[in-house]
Design an enzyme around this catalytic site. Structure first.
Site, PDB file in Angstrom:
ATOM      1  N   ASP A 152       3.083   5.622  -2.687  1.00 34.81           N
ATOM      2  CA  ASP A 152       3.589   4.414  -2.044  1.00 34.81           C
ATOM      3  C   ASP A 152       4.175   3.478  -3.089  1.00 34.81           C
ATOM      4  OD1 ASP A 152       3.614   2.048  -0.070  1.00 34.81           O
ATOM      5  OD2 ASP A 152       2.738   3.656   1.118  1.00 34.81           O
ATOM      6  N   HIS A 221       3.148  -2.976   0.593  1.00 32.34           N
ATOM      7  CA  HIS A 221       2.955  -1.822   1.481  1.00 32.34           C
ATOM      8  C   HIS A 221       1.876  -0.884   0.951  1.00 32.34           C
ATOM      9  CE1 HIS A 221       4.155   1.966   3.552  1.00 32.34           C
ATOM     10  NE2 HIS A 221       4.575   1.160   4.515  1.00 32.34           N
ATOM     11  N   SER A 559       3.348   3.783   9.317  1.00 32.18           N
ATOM     12  CA  SER A 559       2.797   3.620   7.972  1.00 32.18           C
ATOM     13  C   SER A 559       1.326   3.217   8.017  1.00 32.18           C
ATOM     14  CB  SER A 559       3.567   2.551   7.196  1.00 32.18           C
ATOM     15  OG  SER A 559       4.775   3.041   6.692  1.00 32.18           O
TER      16      SER A 559
END
Length: 778
Positions: A152, A221, A559
């Protein structure tokens, strides 16, 4: 939330293309960089290059000193390098090279979510006769030995969700490292974050192109994803007081290894492959990738970097979990559809962020949204529609109703709450909010029935999102009142919301374009309004005046559903250390839930009953999956057969895999129907036609429950299809741990011209093992 959706570009410029496929248009690539994929690594190479790989790399470096970007030597062989098109074409012809293709740039796809799953699954266990419970902390050291690799944007190590309180020593088998870089050193790792790698690129002059010089997360994220999968327990976590509770990951005692493969401009395929290569060597147990691609294009598995890396990881026993994509609800929008990948769709939980609208006639509408404003609770603010305050400069009424940019007149809108529709999909909620705000409005009400399931963030501006029926109520009130007024109350957190789960509209759908004979997505998990850890860096937080960033944030996407499943995978593996990667996937799929908290079938946000194309096997059940009774183990040979049936030849497959039998050959005259018989936990076939011979599939079930067990089959009725199972009873003993059965599907004259859904359920006195069935039309 589109901002965090993970999409990758499937390349169209191929130098080795064994199958004809409709490739996605190339949106962006790493200029001048090509990936040279050479299949499996040499056995027992200890990280050394294969001889043919070394020769190619040496020759390349002699010609262009800084041409090499990464070499891949652990789980698979190959390299990425700066090449001309002619050089790439030439290398593609070399022996041992499977494919050469431009480096694609992939783009990015809690508290109550786990409480919801735990309580919801426990409720269902009583009816599904499931034993046991999923502990917050491991009952033994097993879970603490599980390592979840996250690919990520990096990690914010200071987050309380990554504390290592009470954790024991790092497992001896861990071979990874904590790479030092900008604002990140070895002390940022601990017994929770045991590894952190990053992948800076360099140009021909040796300069660094990466916008991140370390594994530190400057996006948010990666931190959110990592804490969802394996965050430690943190009391009183919240987003500015909303969603308050104890934050925890799905496997709070598992270790985290971060592989920062994404940068501000996206995630280079070359870095993703290097992340896979390192993770295989480092010794991770689970890999979680909230990355995917634009739906609607048939994948080519010689150029799909996630599929390539995942194949080799799965060969090494690693479970690879990926998001299904955020291109729903369009049919065939699912991505990451290779059968060796565990593909996850997204659903809601039972938490709602309510932002109530109070009209002047005392009507209260339970809208949604997150805002921190200070309007009075009494409805005293003028209320108007977007159309009634439109600019008189030729602005279309439809644009004003939608409150699109430059459509509202400040002279008319000032001081009012504006009611806006949301039909124009070229603009988002933030665009509409900013238009109302810039026109002098003091609040916004958005009408969006499906959008109501996701709480938009209005920050300090009063806002609420309502469904169409409620919008009609507001219109009727405005039209029946000389001086309509309203107010918007501050956001409150509501739990126990019904129905839940609901499959959210953005979640990508099947059927798979890779093959109608494999069902994707595999499973569904929470992915809407998920609270998890977030960097406290000021520019990564939506500003709330006078308040410090809370270190937690609420976002949505597949996600978020992906790491939920990764956490469950880690728990299942900890409790069942001998389970293979495919057995773990099977355990989660065959114990999934198909009903909501109203004991009715799970629905979509469009209020239709969810099908396997929406949710795969159903909503993941973290409790029941620990003890599944039976599992379906999918072997490398099954995946090889899949590749054969989708257009690859024996020599190509033997280059890719070194674990298939030496005498493996792609069968002659193989069709895609053969894919239906790979040993998968779901069943998908292309519909038989009336008068055609029946279609038969086989499955082999492995008993992982009591040695002496008897299972009886029940087949859910399917309109227009006669389905039988032989045998309809499986008798397991100490000597017979694996048993095979056949399912036969025969069309009847009444078969409808639509996709047909059903299931086969094997039950014993203790277990219920369910596989969804899809009979597709295309």
């Amino acid at each position: 939330m589109k901002k965090f959706s993970v999409f990758f570009c499937v390349v169209v410029f191929l130098f080795s293309n064994p199958v004809e496929s409709k490739a996605a248009p190339l949106k962006q690539q790493n200029d001048g960089v090509y990936i040279v994929y050479m299949g499996a690594a040499a056995p027992s190479n200890n990280g050394a290059m294969r001889k043919d790989q070394a020769q190619l790399v040496t020759s390349l470096i002699k010609r262009k000193r800084n041409a090499l970007v990464y070499s891949y030597t652990n789980g698979f062989s190959g390299f990425s390098a700066r090449l001309t098109a002619e050089e790439a074409r030439s290398i593609a012809q070399k022996p041992g090279v499977v494919s050469v293709f431009p480096d694609p740039i992939l783009q990015l796809h809690t508290t109550q979510s786990w409480d919801f799953l735990d309580s919801f699954s426990n409720k269902k266990i009583s009816t599904a006769i499931r034993p046991g419970s999923a502990p917050d902390q491991p009952s033994s050291s097993g879970e603490a030995d599980i390592i979840i690799g996250i690919m990520d944007t990096g990690i914010w190590p200071e987050s309380a969700s990554f504390n290592d309180n009470g954790m024991g020593p790092i497992p001896n088998r861990w071979k990874g490292k904590c790479e030092k870089g900008d604002d990140f050193n070895s002390s940022n790792c601990n017994r929770k974050i045991i590894g952190a790698r990053y992948y800076p690129d360099s140009d021909d002059q040796g300069g660094q192109l990466s916008d991140s010089g370390s594994a530190r997360d400057h996006n948010g994220h990666g931190t959110h994803v990592a804490s969802t999968a394996a965050g430690s327990l943190v009391d009183d976590a919240s987003y500015y007081g909303l969603a308050t509770g104890t934050a925890k990951g799905g496997s709070p005692s598992s270790r985290i290894a971060m592989y920062q493969v994404c940068r501000s401009f996206g995630c280079p395929g070359s870095a993703i492959l290097k992340g896979f290569d390192d993770a295989i060597k480092d010794g991770v147990d689970v890999l979680s990738l909230s990355l995917g691609g634009s739906g609607g294009f048939k994948p080519d598995f010689t150029t799909d970097v996630i599929a390539l890396g995942a194949f080799h990881a799965v060969e090494k026993g690693i479970v690879v979990v990926c998001s299904a994509g955020n291109s729903g609800p369009t049919p065939s929008s699912v991505v990451n559809e290779a059968p060796w990948i565990f593909t996850v769709a997204a659903s809601t939980i039972d938490r709602d962020f309510q932002s109530q609208v109070v009209l002047g006639d005392k009507t209260v509408i339970k809208g949604g949204g997150i805002h921190f404003s200070n309007l009075t609770k009494t409805p005293v603010y003028p209320l108007a529609t977007g159309e009634s305050v439109k600019l008189d400069n030729g602005t279309r009424s439809v644009d004003a109703r939608d409150c699109v940019p430059q459509s509202l007149d400040p002279a008319k809108a000032k001081g009012k709450i504006i009611l806006c529709e949301t039909h124009d999909t070229d603009y988002g909620n933030d665009d509409r909010k900013e238009e109302v705000k810039s026109a002098g409005g003091i609040g916004i009400i958005l009408i969006d029935t499906e959008g109501r399931f996701i709480a938009p963030k209005f920050d300090t501006f009063p806002g609420s999102i309502i469904i169409e029926n409620e919008g009609n109520q507001v219109y009727n009130y405005i039209n029946s009142t000389r001086n309509p007024v309203a107010t918007i109350l501050p956001t409150v957190t509501i739990t126990g919301n019904k129905p839940a789960p609901v499959v959210i509209s953005f979640s990508a759908r099947g059927p798979s374009l890779a093959s109608t004979n494999i069902l994707k997505p595999d499973i569904c998990a929470p992915g809407v309004d998920i609270l998890a850890a977030w960097p406290t860096e000021a520019n990564l937080n939506r500003p709330i005046p006078g308040k410090n960033p809370p270190g937690y944030y609420i976002i949505s996407g597949t996600s978020m559903s992906c790491p939920h499943t990764s956490g469950i995978v880690a728990t299942v593996k900890a409790q069942n250390p001998k389970f293979s990667a495919s057995a773990i996937r099977s355990a989660i799929m065959t114990t999934a839930i198909q009903t909501n908290n109203q004991n009715a079938p799970i629905t979509t946000s469009a209020e239709s009953i969810a099908t396997p194309y929406d949710i795969g096997a159903g909503e993941a059940n973290p409790t029941a999956s620990i003890d599944p009774g039976l599992v379906y183990e999918t072997e490398t040979a099954d995946y090889a057969l899949f590749l054969c049936a989708t257009g690859y030849n024996t020599s190509q497959i033997k280059l890719i895999s070194k674990t298939i039998p030496k005498d493996f050959q792609c069968p002659d005259n193989l069709t895609e129907d053969a894919i239906s018989s790979i040993n998968y936990p779901s069943i998908a076939i292309f519909r038989p036609r009336d008068g055609e011979p029946p279609k038969t599939v086989t499955r082999t079930a492995t008993n992982v429950g009591p040695e002496e067990s008897v299972y009886t089959a029940t087949i859910e009725a399917m309109t227009g299809i006669k389905a039988t199972v032989t045998p309809n009873k499986l008798v397991f003993t100490k000597e017979k741990k694996k048993l095979t059965y056949k399912m036969t599907f025969t069309a009847t004259p009444s078969i409808p011209q639509i996709d047909i859904f059903g299931s086969i359920i094997w039950t014993s006195g203790k277990y219920r093992v369910r596989s969804p069935i899809v009979i597709g039309t295309a």
